[in-house]
Design a protein around this motif. Sequence first.
Motif, PDB file in Angstrom:
ATOM      1  N   THR A   1     -31.176 -64.313 -14.903  1.00  0.00           N
ATOM      2  CA  THR A   1     -31.985 -65.378 -15.826  1.00  0.00           C
ATOM      3  C   THR A   1     -33.382 -65.250 -15.617  1.00  0.00           C
ATOM      4  O   THR A   1     -33.660 -65.254 -14.316  1.00  0.00           O
ATOM      5  CB  THR A   1     -31.603 -66.654 -15.407  1.00  0.00           C
ATOM      6  N   SER A   2     -34.111 -65.048 -16.419  1.00  0.00           N
ATOM      7  CA  SER A   2     -35.668 -65.260 -16.374  1.00  0.00           C
ATOM      8  C   SER A   2     -36.192 -66.530 -16.494  1.00  0.00           C
ATOM      9  O   SER A   2     -36.033 -67.113 -17.764  1.00  0.00           O
ATOM     10  CB  SER A   2     -36.424 -64.467 -17.940  1.00  0.00           C
ATOM     11  N   LEU A   3     -36.661 -66.963 -15.541  1.00  0.00           N
ATOM     12  CA  LEU A   3     -36.771 -68.661 -15.320  1.00  0.00           C
ATOM     13  C   LEU A   3     -37.896 -69.157 -16.057  1.00  0.00           C
ATOM     14  O   LEU A   3     -38.015 -70.105 -16.186  1.00  0.00           O
ATOM     15  CB  LEU A   3     -36.680 -68.984 -13.762  1.00  0.00           C
ATOM     16  N   ILE A   4     -39.247 -68.378 -16.086  1.00  0.00           N
ATOM     17  CA  ILE A   4     -40.142 -68.872 -17.029  1.00  0.00           C
ATOM     18  C   ILE A   4     -39.837 -69.293 -18.603  1.00  0.00           C
ATOM     19  O   ILE A   4     -40.421 -69.977 -19.076  1.00  0.00           O
ATOM     20  CB  ILE A   4     -41.504 -67.890 -16.816  1.00  0.00           C
ATOM     21  N   ASN A   5     -38.941 -68.551 -19.011  1.00  0.00           N
ATOM     22  CA  ASN A   5     -38.685 -68.594 -20.341  1.00  0.00           C
ATOM     23  C   ASN A   5     -37.075 -69.106 -20.703  1.00  0.00           C
ATOM     24  O   ASN A   5     -36.830 -69.096 -21.890  1.00  0.00           O
ATOM     25  CB  ASN A   5     -38.945 -67.570 -21.489  1.00  0.00           C
ATOM     26  N   MET A   6     -36.424 -69.098 -19.655  1.00  0.00           N
ATOM     27  CA  MET A   6     -34.941 -69.372 -19.863  1.00  0.00           C
ATOM     28  C   MET A   6     -34.088 -68.215 -20.635  1.00  0.00           C
ATOM     29  O   MET A   6     -33.488 -68.808 -21.702  1.00  0.00           O
ATOM     30  CB  MET A   6     -34.701 -70.641 -20.321  1.00  0.00           C
ATOM     31  N   ARG A   7     -34.370 -67.117 -20.417  1.00  0.00           N
ATOM     32  CA  ARG A   7     -33.547 -66.361 -21.282  1.00  0.00           C
ATOM     33  C   ARG A   7     -32.660 -65.341 -20.283  1.00  0.00           C
ATOM     34  O   ARG A   7     -33.027 -65.205 -19.344  1.00  0.00           O
ATOM     35  CB  ARG A   7     -34.664 -65.057 -21.991  1.00  0.00           C
TER      36      ARG A   7
ATOM     37  N   GLU B   1     -32.802 -79.386 -17.599  1.00  0.00           N
ATOM     38  CA  GLU B   1     -32.462 -80.879 -17.141  1.00  0.00           C
ATOM     39  C   GLU B   1     -32.736 -80.971 -15.652  1.00  0.00           C
ATOM     40  O   GLU B   1     -33.090 -82.165 -15.241  1.00  0.00           O
ATOM     41  CB  GLU B   1     -31.004 -81.070 -17.227  1.00  0.00           C
ATOM     42  N   SER B   2     -32.857 -79.955 -14.978  1.00  0.00           N
ATOM     43  CA  SER B   2     -33.301 -80.030 -13.624  1.00  0.00           C
ATOM     44  C   SER B   2     -34.891 -79.327 -13.535  1.00  0.00           C
ATOM     45  O   SER B   2     -34.894 -78.020 -13.815  1.00  0.00           O
ATOM     46  CB  SER B   2     -32.567 -79.227 -12.688  1.00  0.00           C
ATOM     47  N   PRO B   3     -35.700 -79.909 -13.222  1.00  0.00           N
ATOM     48  CA  PRO B   3     -37.193 -79.280 -13.145  1.00  0.00           C
ATOM     49  C   PRO B   3     -37.454 -78.354 -11.948  1.00  0.00           C
ATOM     50  O   PRO B   3     -38.659 -78.045 -12.076  1.00  0.00           O
ATOM     51  CB  PRO B   3     -37.995 -80.586 -13.355  1.00  0.00           C
ATOM     52  N   TYR B   4     -36.488 -78.099 -11.023  1.00  0.00           N
ATOM     53  CA  TYR B   4     -36.784 -77.457  -9.784  1.00  0.00           C
ATOM     54  C   TYR B   4     -37.573 -76.211 -10.234  1.00  0.00           C
ATOM     55  O   TYR B   4     -38.560 -75.878  -9.672  1.00  0.00           O
ATOM     56  CB  TYR B   4     -35.520 -77.249  -9.020  1.00  0.00           C
ATOM     57  N   TYR B   5     -36.963 -75.464 -11.034  1.00  0.00           N
ATOM     58  CA  TYR B   5     -37.543 -74.185 -11.286  1.00  0.00           C
ATOM     59  C   TYR B   5     -38.829 -74.015 -11.957  1.00  0.00           C
ATOM     60  O   TYR B   5     -39.860 -73.512 -11.498  1.00  0.00           O
ATOM     61  CB  TYR B   5     -36.632 -73.167 -12.095  1.00  0.00           C
ATOM     62  N   PHE B   6     -38.916 -75.008 -12.978  1.00  0.00           N
ATOM     63  CA  PHE B   6     -40.379 -75.157 -13.680  1.00  0.00           C
ATOM     64  C   PHE B   6     -41.306 -75.695 -12.682  1.00  0.00           C
ATOM     65  O   PHE B   6     -42.584 -75.073 -12.680  1.00  0.00           O
ATOM     66  CB  PHE B   6     -40.300 -75.961 -14.819  1.00  0.00           C
ATOM     67  N   ASP B   7     -41.106 -76.668 -12.108  1.00  0.00           N
ATOM     68  CA  ASP B   7     -42.108 -77.301 -11.034  1.00  0.00           C
ATOM     69  C   ASP B   7     -42.503 -76.131 -10.193  1.00  0.00           C
ATOM     70  O   ASP B   7     -43.618 -76.301  -9.789  1.00  0.00           O
ATOM     71  CB  ASP B   7     -41.393 -78.632 -10.262  1.00  0.00           C
ATOM     72  N   THR B   8     -41.720 -75.585  -9.510  1.00  0.00           N
ATOM     73  CA  THR B   8     -41.922 -74.487  -8.352  1.00  0.00           C
ATOM     74  C   THR B   8     -42.831 -73.511  -8.920  1.00  0.00           C
ATOM     75  O   THR B   8     -44.067 -73.196  -8.387  1.00  0.00           O
ATOM     76  CB  THR B   8     -40.750 -73.860  -7.749  1.00  0.00           C
ATOM     77  N   ILE B   9     -42.434 -72.959 -10.161  1.00  0.00           N
ATOM     78  CA  ILE B   9     -43.256 -72.003 -10.709  1.00  0.00           C
ATOM     79  C   ILE B   9     -44.907 -72.374 -11.077  1.00  0.00           C
ATOM     80  O   ILE B   9     -45.845 -71.885 -10.908  1.00  0.00           O
ATOM     81  CB  ILE B   9     -42.583 -71.227 -11.946  1.00  0.00           C
ATOM     82  N   ASN B  10     -44.876 -73.399 -11.578  1.00  0.00           N
ATOM     83  CA  ASN B  10     -46.210 -73.967 -12.100  1.00  0.00           C
ATOM     84  C   ASN B  10     -46.840 -74.703 -10.830  1.00  0.00           C
ATOM     85  O   ASN B  10     -48.150 -74.058 -10.934  1.00  0.00           O
ATOM     86  CB  ASN B  10     -46.016 -75.249 -12.812  1.00  0.00           C
ATOM     87  N   GLN B  11     -46.288 -74.969  -9.822  1.00  0.00           N
ATOM     88  CA  GLN B  11     -47.064 -75.253  -8.645  1.00  0.00           C
ATOM     89  C   GLN B  11     -47.558 -73.955  -7.777  1.00  0.00           C
ATOM     90  O   GLN B  11     -48.620 -73.963  -7.408  1.00  0.00           O
ATOM     91  CB  GLN B  11     -45.963 -75.930  -7.545  1.00  0.00           C
ATOM     92  N   ARG B  12     -46.883 -72.982  -7.824  1.00  0.00           N
ATOM     93  CA  ARG B  12     -47.317 -71.363  -7.415  1.00  0.00           C
ATOM     94  C   ARG B  12     -48.623 -71.162  -8.127  1.00  0.00           C
ATOM     95  O   ARG B  12     -49.750 -70.757  -7.587  1.00  0.00           O
ATOM     96  CB  ARG B  12     -46.284 -70.445  -7.640  1.00  0.00           C
ATOM     97  N   ALA B  13     -48.552 -71.238  -9.460  1.00  0.00           N
ATOM     98  CA  ALA B  13     -49.807 -71.009 -10.318  1.00  0.00           C
ATOM     99  C   ALA B  13     -50.968 -71.983 -10.263  1.00  0.00           C
ATOM    100  O   ALA B  13     -51.996 -71.479 -10.051  1.00  0.00           O
ATOM    101  CB  ALA B  13     -49.399 -70.953 -11.720  1.00  0.00           C
TER     102      ALA B  13
END
Length: 263
Positions: free
Chosen positions: A131-137, A221-233
């Motif tokens: 799964t590509s987590l930035i765009n959920m593909r 529904e679970s923001p873990y991946y998005f929050d982690t990626i955005n925090q890195r940036a």
Amino acid sequence: MTNLIVIGGQALPVLKKYKKTMITLLALFLLIGCKENEPLPGDPWQVSVVMPSFYPIKITQAYGVNEEQDWTMPLHGLAQTMRKSKLEHVRTVFPDYDGFGFPISLLTGVRGRQLGSANKHLPNSIYIYWTSLINMRFFVTKYDLSPKVKELMAKKLHYIRSDGSKGLPCYRTEFFFGMLPNGKAKVWLMGCDQLIYLAELDPAREKDRDQNGVTAERYRESPYYFDTINQRAKDEGVAIEPIPWEKVGKVYSKNTVELLSEQ
């Protein structure tokens, strides 16, 4: 002049020569086929996966398949993609890493190990579901091993000491897959202080959910991946959307990248 007519059931000289040639070629093809099916003389084959820190992935299944020998070998240990892709972790190996490239190292790659006893027989194909987590593909990557790649993996080499003399024997048996958020993948072969670029792959398939049946909506529904990626940036003060393709996929390696055609 040679007679080319069959008389009394006797084969012509030219046909006898043709028959011998065909038998020789058949024996050669059988020999090549047998060599391809022989186990590796060195370490078992391994699969590692790398990704840009700003575009991490999640791997849900990976395995090798050998159709002739009728086996499928699952690979486990590929679940640590978020931890291994952390910028602070990668920079212990590559201090100038920018977060967009592929950090290719045994210390930064997520390694897939074979289940059970290590199989030294090579697969014909390797499959990775991710799964590509930035765009959920959701993608499936398939890599088919060519005869030349199998030959390289079975060839015995030696490490070279600092004085130029031969060191310990070694083999090139580690595949590295680099995954991009558009589903493309790049493949390298590593070993004996060499990194050989093999191919760029289009996704073999794009799915509407991961191999565990989890959809994009469930991921969101679970923001873990998005929050982690955005925090890195945010911590680096960079923009990661839209994706800067001119930066994504740069190779970081301690070894010079060589081409398969050069081997």
